[in-house]
Enzyme design. Structure first.
Site, mmCIF file in Angstrom:
data_model
loop_
_atom_site.group_PDB
_atom_site.id
_atom_site.type_symbol
_atom_site.label_atom_id
_atom_site.label_comp_id
_atom_site.label_asym_id
_atom_site.label_seq_id
_atom_site.Cartn_x
_atom_site.Cartn_y
_atom_site.Cartn_z
ATOM 1 N N GLN A 31 4.653 0.630 2.281
ATOM 2 C CA GLN A 31 3.840 -0.230 3.141
ATOM 3 C C GLN A 31 3.922 -1.805 2.369
ATOM 4 O O GLN A 31 3.078 -1.676 1.445
ATOM 5 C CB GLN A 31 2.415 0.113 3.362
ATOM 6 C CG GLN A 31 2.258 1.366 4.355
ATOM 7 C CD GLN A 31 2.674 1.133 5.973
ATOM 8 O OE1 GLN A 31 1.900 0.596 6.460
ATOM 9 N NE2 GLN A 31 3.877 1.274 6.160
ATOM 10 N N ARG B 196 -1.618 9.162 13.008
ATOM 11 C CA ARG B 196 -0.417 8.567 12.237
ATOM 12 C C ARG B 196 0.135 9.238 11.157
ATOM 13 O O ARG B 196 -0.493 10.270 10.456
ATOM 14 C CB ARG B 196 -0.979 7.113 12.026
ATOM 15 C CG ARG B 196 -2.313 7.035 11.117
ATOM 16 C CD ARG B 196 -2.637 5.702 10.805
ATOM 17 N NE ARG B 196 -3.805 5.661 10.285
ATOM 18 C CZ ARG B 196 -5.054 5.465 10.747
ATOM 19 N NH1 ARG B 196 -5.139 5.260 12.046
ATOM 20 N NH2 ARG B 196 -6.141 5.263 9.819
ATOM 21 N N ASP B 197 1.110 8.672 10.475
ATOM 22 C CA ASP B 197 1.546 9.141 9.197
ATOM 23 C C ASP B 197 2.330 10.357 9.320
ATOM 24 O O ASP B 197 1.931 11.574 8.468
ATOM 25 C CB ASP B 197 0.680 9.338 8.285
ATOM 26 C CG ASP B 197 -0.456 8.122 8.134
ATOM 27 O OD1 ASP B 197 0.445 6.911 8.578
ATOM 28 O OD2 ASP B 197 -1.607 7.937 7.619
ATOM 29 N N ASN C 278 0.751 -1.303 0.143
ATOM 30 C CA ASN C 278 -0.031 -0.045 0.003
ATOM 31 C C ASN C 278 0.967 1.427 0.034
ATOM 32 O O ASN C 278 1.777 1.458 -0.725
ATOM 33 C CB ASN C 278 -1.067 0.206 0.949
ATOM 34 C CG ASN C 278 -0.907 -0.159 2.419
ATOM 35 O OD1 ASN C 278 -0.330 -1.308 2.833
ATOM 36 N ND2 ASN C 278 -1.326 0.844 3.240
ATOM 37 N N ASP C 279 0.646 2.092 0.988
ATOM 38 C CA ASP C 279 1.287 3.433 0.662
ATOM 39 C C ASP C 279 2.763 3.768 0.492
ATOM 40 O O ASP C 279 3.459 2.972 0.854
ATOM 41 C CB ASP C 279 1.060 4.420 2.165
ATOM 42 C CG ASP C 279 -0.100 4.060 2.823
ATOM 43 O OD1 ASP C 279 -1.115 3.460 2.136
ATOM 44 O OD2 ASP C 279 -0.575 4.641 3.867
HETATM 45 C C1 FRU Z 1 -3.305 4.894 4.754
HETATM 46 C C2 FRU Z 1 -3.050 3.774 5.909
HETATM 47 C C3 FRU Z 1 -1.847 4.947 6.879
HETATM 48 C C4 FRU Z 1 -1.273 4.038 7.608
HETATM 49 C C5 FRU Z 1 -1.182 2.687 6.660
HETATM 50 C C6 FRU Z 1 -1.296 1.217 7.274
HETATM 51 O O1 FRU Z 1 -3.589 3.735 3.535
HETATM 52 O O2 FRU Z 1 -4.134 3.480 6.624
HETATM 53 O O3 FRU Z 1 -2.912 5.797 7.680
HETATM 54 O O4 FRU Z 1 -0.340 4.209 8.272
HETATM 55 O O5 FRU Z 1 -2.142 2.799 5.680
HETATM 56 O O6 FRU Z 1 -0.856 0.341 6.304
#
Ligand code: FRU
Length: 464
Positions: free
Chosen positions: A57, A167-168, A40-41
């Site tokens: 991710q 987060r993030d 993901n991200d």
């Molecule tokens: C966005 C998210 C972030 C988090 C991550 C977890 O897609 O939900 O907020 O840090 O993915 O994988």
């Protein structure tokens, strides 16, 4: 918890998955995708000592997201990539249920990574208001190794009216201070961004929050803050916005507020939120500035909790990153265009005349438009059409739950399409509007009865 050892114990299973991925007819040719498992991200994007580092991710076994770590690829030219393995494993008490998203900030010749350590307590909790830690963690690194995981902020440091969803982190430097922007959800289910301030990148104190004075979703994920041409922008991913006819058509959004902000006086004014993309699969974009002063954006070509899916699951992988895009500002709006390096994967050029069909899935196509309506077939059963000021992407019936997306555009002057085996990225009016989607049609066939195209066949990007 997934440390290197556990990961290696799973290796046999993992290498079986890798072989399966290679058999997938939907495998991509010029996008970053995981060797196997779930991506993901994008995270920690940076250019360091002449190499671009792209982390993401990554959940290798795609079974239990508690194994979320940071996958890593690097490149010098955005054509030849190296798979670098994993940077961060969720191997400590601080991040035992996932090394969640974060970013990079280069200072004194070192990369400082800031990310969220996800921790879930055993027991019956809602994991929103209780039962969870989102720890802000710092690593000092050369991109490949790091010394120790240092806790920078935890639940005790976040304002008391917030849930445990904080987060993030993303860093922005101004006038000798470092500001950390973090996404959050309040106890009243209001999305917001927290800003922490530091003199040394180690000690951060709460500075201010940025929020709307109207309802705008319950959670803001993945904030990014930067300046282009002296204008400030706040990118974020709001969750919980109601869909409108030509807006907010996905379950979650990714977009930006132009913002006038005085960080020293803690005052700000938000402009109008604008979506960065109008397709089905675009989320969690992250930007960085490179040594050529370009602000480059890469996003996750996916969408959390969507009701459409991906047949790639059968081949043991899911999702990819978008091609890198350069951001610019036109009339106060952010525009995205493929970075110029993407032109280096062009192979052969042909002029595709009205009605002529290009019988492949992989290509780049460019057109100038003077018409007030047109139809372009991207696959035999997938079309992009423009009529009465509305652009419609119609995915036919083979895109695993993806149907149509529409956006209002007054006039269309130019169109640039990047089509990979199972993805589309459509740039309109020099990147003023973009539509990004996965696509799983089996019926190749690119043509238009209304427009001529400059068409390029494309080389693959290389992974070593
Ligand atoms: C966005 C998210 C972030 C988090 C991550 C977890 O897609 O939900 O907020 O840090 O993915 O994988």
């Amino acid at each position: 918890m997934l440390d290197k050892k556990t990961f290696e114990e799973n290796f046999v299973k993992f290498s079986g998955m890798k072989n399966k991925v290679k058999e997938d007819p939907n495998l991509l040719s010029f996008h970053i995708y995981p060797e196997a498992g779930w991506l993901n991200d994008p995270n920690g994007l940076c250019e360091y000592k002449g190499r671009y580092h792209i982390y993401y991710q990554y959940s290798p076994l795609d079974e239990n997201k508690a194994d979320t770590c940071w996958g890593h690829v690097s490149t010098e030219d955005f054509i030849n990539y190296k798979r670098e393995g994993t940077l961060i494993y969720p191997d400590s008490r601080l991040d035992k249920d996932g090394a969640y998203s974060g970013s990079a900030f280069i200072k004194d010749d070192k990369i400082n990574f800031f990310y969220t350590g996800n921790v879930k307590y055993d027991g019956e909790y809602d994991f929103i208001k209780e039962g969870r830690e989102h720890n802000t963690i710092k690593l000092v690194s050369d991109g490949y190794k790091y010394s120790d995981k240092r806790l920078i902020l935890d639940n005790n440091d976040y304002p008391k009216d917030l849930t445990k969803h904080v987060r993030d982190p993303k860093i922005y430097e101004k006038d000798g201070y470092f500001y950390m922007f973090i996404g959050a959800r309040s106890l009243l289910d209001k999305g917001l961004v927290l800003v922490y301030k530091s003199k040394d990148l180690d000690n951060f104190t709460y500075h201010m929050r940025i929020e709307t004075d109207y309802d705008f979703g319950y959670m803001w994920e993945c904030p990014d803050f930067f300046t282009i041409d002296s204008k400030d922008f706040l990118i974020l991913c709001p969750q919980g916005l109601a869909s409108e006819t030509y807006k907010f058509q996905n379950i979650y959004q990714a977009g930006y507020f132009p913002i006038e902000i005085d960080l020293s006086k803690k005052t700000y004014k938000l402009g109008e939120f604008t979506e960065l993309d109008y397709g089905f699969d675009f989320y969690a974009p992250q930007t960085f500035k490179d040594s050529r002063s370009r602000r480059i954006l890469i996003a996750w070509m996916g969408m959390p909790d969507a009701d459409y899916t991906n047949p790639t699951i059968e081949y043991k992988w899911q999702h990819c990153l978008t091609i890198p895009r350069r951001l610019s500002v036109k009339n106060g709006k952010l525009c995205q265009n493929p970075i110029s390096e993407m032109e280096n994967i062009r192979k052969d050029h042909e002029r595709l005349k009205i009605g002529e069909v290009y019988e492949d899935f992989i290509f780049e196509a460019l057109a100038k438009n003077t018409k007030d309506s047109f139809v372009i077939n991207l696959r035999r059963d997938v079309s992009l059409s423009y009529k009465d000021g509305i652009l419609t992407l119609d995915m036919g019936d083979s895109s695993f739950g993806r149907e149509t997306r529409q956006v209002k555009i007054d006039t269309i002057g130019d169109i640039r399409i990047y089509s990979d085996k199972s993805s589309l990225e459509i740039f309109i009016n020099e990147g003023e509007y973009v539509l990004t989607s996965r696509v799983y049609s089996k019926k190749a066939g690119f043509y238009s009865k209304d427009l001529d195209f400059d068409l390029y066949t494309l080389n693959s990007i290389d992974f070593i």
